[in-house]
Design a protein around this motif. Structure first.
Motif, PDB file in Angstrom:
ATOM      1  N   PRO A 186      19.422 -98.883 -55.671  1.00 48.39           N
ATOM      2  CA  PRO A 186      18.773 -99.613 -56.771  1.00 48.39           C
ATOM      3  C   PRO A 186      19.081 -98.874 -58.323  1.00 48.39           C
ATOM      4  O   PRO A 186      18.353 -98.190 -58.184  1.00 48.39           O
ATOM      5  CB  PRO A 186      17.480 -99.664 -56.533  1.00 48.39           C
ATOM      6  N   THR A 187      19.466 -99.580 -58.892  1.00 45.02           N
ATOM      7  CA  THR A 187      19.541 -98.922 -59.980  1.00 45.02           C
ATOM      8  C   THR A 187      18.723 -99.691 -61.312  1.00 45.02           C
ATOM      9  O   THR A 187      18.404-100.900 -61.999  1.00 45.02           O
ATOM     10  CB  THR A 187      20.283 -98.878 -60.942  1.00 45.02           C
ATOM     11  N   LEU A 188      17.549 -99.780 -61.937  1.00 47.36           N
ATOM     12  CA  LEU A 188      16.527-100.743 -63.271  1.00 47.36           C
ATOM     13  C   LEU A 188      17.765 -99.161 -64.843  1.00 47.36           C
ATOM     14  O   LEU A 188      17.393 -98.353 -64.541  1.00 47.36           O
ATOM     15  CB  LEU A 188      14.954 -99.629 -63.417  1.00 47.36           C
ATOM     16  N   ILE A 189      17.758-100.010 -65.561  1.00 48.06           N
ATOM     17  CA  ILE A 189      17.883-100.517 -66.931  1.00 48.06           C
ATOM     18  C   ILE A 189      17.259-100.658 -68.437  1.00 48.06           C
ATOM     19  O   ILE A 189      17.852-102.101 -67.770  1.00 48.06           O
ATOM     20  CB  ILE A 189      20.048-100.000 -66.945  1.00 48.06           C
ATOM     21  N   ILE A 190      16.855-100.021 -68.557  1.00 47.13           N
ATOM     22  CA  ILE A 190      16.464-100.426 -69.581  1.00 47.13           C
ATOM     23  C   ILE A 190      17.286-100.716 -70.907  1.00 47.13           C
ATOM     24  O   ILE A 190      17.932 -99.395 -71.897  1.00 47.13           O
ATOM     25  CB  ILE A 190      14.911 -99.697 -70.130  1.00 47.13           C
ATOM     26  N   ARG A 191      18.210-101.780 -71.390  1.00 44.01           N
ATOM     27  CA  ARG A 191      18.517-101.556 -72.465  1.00 44.01           C
ATOM     28  C   ARG A 191      18.803-100.956 -73.985  1.00 44.01           C
ATOM     29  O   ARG A 191      17.203-101.075 -74.436  1.00 44.01           O
ATOM     30  CB  ARG A 191      19.869-102.893 -72.901  1.00 44.01           C
ATOM     31  N   GLY A 192      18.884-100.779 -74.923  1.00 38.65           N
ATOM     32  CA  GLY A 192      19.069 -99.867 -76.159  1.00 38.65           C
ATOM     33  C   GLY A 192      18.853-101.040 -77.312  1.00 38.65           C
ATOM     34  O   GLY A 192      18.783-102.756 -77.586  1.00 38.65           O
ATOM     35  N   GLY A 193      18.099-100.700 -78.274  1.00 39.89           N
ATOM     36  CA  GLY A 193      17.644-102.047 -79.248  1.00 39.89           C
ATOM     37  C   GLY A 193      18.668-102.592 -80.269  1.00 39.89           C
ATOM     38  O   GLY A 193      20.150-101.943 -80.148  1.00 39.89           O
ATOM     39  N   GLU A 194      18.815-103.638 -80.621  1.00 38.64           N
ATOM     40  CA  GLU A 194      19.481-104.885 -81.243  1.00 38.64           C
ATOM     41  C   GLU A 194      20.729-103.568 -81.959  1.00 38.64           C
ATOM     42  O   GLU A 194      21.738-104.238 -81.883  1.00 38.64           O
ATOM     43  CB  GLU A 194      18.993-105.629 -81.415  1.00 38.64           C
ATOM     44  N   PRO A 196      23.487 -97.650 -77.761  1.00 39.20           N
ATOM     45  CA  PRO A 196      23.590 -99.103 -78.372  1.00 39.20           C
ATOM     46  C   PRO A 196      23.214-100.211 -77.082  1.00 39.20           C
ATOM     47  O   PRO A 196      23.506-100.144 -75.848  1.00 39.20           O
ATOM     48  CB  PRO A 196      25.215 -99.233 -78.400  1.00 39.20           C
ATOM     49  N   LYS A 197      22.280-101.495 -77.193  1.00 36.24           N
ATOM     50  CA  LYS A 197      22.614-102.207 -76.342  1.00 36.24           C
ATOM     51  C   LYS A 197      23.559-103.052 -75.434  1.00 36.24           C
ATOM     52  O   LYS A 197      24.152-103.064 -74.458  1.00 36.24           O
ATOM     53  CB  LYS A 197      22.161-103.361 -76.897  1.00 36.24           C
ATOM     54  N   ILE A 214      16.570-104.916 -67.845  1.00 37.55           N
ATOM     55  CA  ILE A 214      15.477-105.652 -68.423  1.00 37.55           C
ATOM     56  C   ILE A 214      15.610-105.054 -70.323  1.00 37.55           C
ATOM     57  O   ILE A 214      16.205-104.253 -70.888  1.00 37.55           O
ATOM     58  CB  ILE A 214      14.075-104.804 -68.420  1.00 37.55           C
ATOM     59  N   ASP A 215      15.328-106.009 -71.131  1.00 33.64           N
ATOM     60  CA  ASP A 215      14.800-105.589 -72.300  1.00 33.64           C
ATOM     61  C   ASP A 215      13.463-104.643 -72.730  1.00 33.64           C
ATOM     62  O   ASP A 215      13.088-103.967 -71.915  1.00 33.64           O
ATOM     63  CB  ASP A 215      13.883-107.288 -73.207  1.00 33.64           C
ATOM     64  N   PRO A 216      13.713-103.791 -73.601  1.00 37.11           N
ATOM     65  CA  PRO A 216      13.156-102.669 -74.273  1.00 37.11           C
ATOM     66  C   PRO A 216      11.400-102.973 -74.382  1.00 37.11           C
ATOM     67  O   PRO A 216      11.243-103.891 -75.051  1.00 37.11           O
ATOM     68  CB  PRO A 216      13.510-102.218 -75.138  1.00 37.11           C
TER      69      PRO A 216
END
Length: 312
Positions: free
Chosen positions: A238-246, A252-253, A269-271
């Motif tokens: 199981p992996t959770l990724i918090i994406r980078g900002g726009e 990079p997102k 998920i969004d930051p």
């Protein structure tokens, strides 16, 4: 701080939460006697938290996140990776992240931690991904944020991590390494590092630096520097990724989304921090509004999402 020796170098660490009080954590010279270092909750309850850059576990912003995760019922292992904090400098391996993955695996062995969740941001995300790829049996979950990628971000890594030292050694041998800013900081934290740097063979150091530099040359089929995309098939946890900002050029997102495509079943998920948190932190630091390293100040805001992921 306790430490263990891994591949001829001392690695400093700290454990927060149940494992810190469950018994004698391994210390320098007796790591093999650490026993149940994972704590009464079991090894799977250990979260290895890794920051980015060449920053150690004392970098501002990391401990509040570690304490929040520990307060959620988990043991948290903080560690100074080779070439970070108060640990010994070391130079070997296909890339610096490969070296750190090997080091972390040996550190976990020394502490008696059979399995764990890896959580890391920026360079710590890269190190955590590679550790999972190389030692998949050891990892039960993965949390990633501020993943570096793209042309600007990747080339910038080369400019920060490799070129200053490579240029110094080419100009005057390893005798010049202690004058390089990042190694001055490592010597201040651990005076033994000065002699370790001076003892390096100049020709071998140049050869290794060129190999590490090559990993940061953007290549087709390598979303993450020095790691072929096909190797991500080995990540099956199981992996959770918090994406980078726009508009974050360093993390990079797009890179976060590409990694999510490579890790089957991962969740993005969004930051939890503002979209421009990274850029704002850099501007505030450059303008003198803050006097400390503020790049990771917002990381504690990820604690609720990380705990929700860990609790399943």
């Amino acid at each position: 701080m306790p430490s263990v020796e891994v591949n001829g170098g001392r690695v400093v660490y700290e454990i927060l939460g149940d494992a810190a009080s469950s018994g004698d954590a391994a210390s320098s010279g007796d790591a093999a006697s650490s026993g149940d270092a994972a704590g009464s909750g079991g090894a799977a309850d250990v979260v290895v938290l890794t920051p980015g850059g060449r920053f150690g576990m004392d970098v501002p912003g990391l401990r509040p996140l570690a304490e929040a995760i520990a307060a959620g019922g988990y043991s948290v292992l903080l560690w100074d990776r080779p070439n970070c904090g108060a640990s010994d400098v070391q130079f070997y391996g296909q890339t610096e992240s490969h070296m750190r993955a090997e080091t972390l695996n040996a550190l976990l062995d020394a502490l008696g931690i059979e399995s764990c969740v890896l959580a890391g941001g920026s360079g710590g995300a890269r190190d955590s991904m590679l550790t999972t790829i190389l030692y998949p049996e050891r990892v039960t979950g993965l949390v990633l944020w501020n993943i570096v990628g793209g042309i600007y971000g990747t080339i910038n890594l080369a400019a920060v991590y490799v070129l200053p030292s490579l240029q110094a050694v080419r100009a005057g041998g390893t005798a010049l390494l202690p004058r390089v800013r990042e190694w001055r900081e490592r010597i201040e934290a651990n005076p033994a590092n000065e002699q370790r740097l001076l003892d390096l063979d100049s020709d071998e150091f140049v050869k290794l630096s060129l190999r590490w530099l090559n990993a940061y040359v953007p290549k087709p089929g390598q979303t993450i520097p020095g790691v072929d995309d096909e190797l991500f098939d080995r990540i099956r946890v199981p992996t959770l990724i918090i994406r980078g900002g726009e508009n974050d050029l360093d993390h990079p997102k797009r890179t976060a989304l590409e990694v999510s495509c490579l890790i089957k079943g991962s969740t993005v998920i969004d930051p939890p921090w503002p979209e421009d948190a990274w850029e704002r932190a850099m501007r505030d630091r450059a303008s003198g509004k803050v006097q400390h390293n503020n790049l990771f100040d917002t990381w504690v805001q990820a604690a609720p999402a990380i705990l929700k992921f860990l609790d399943g």
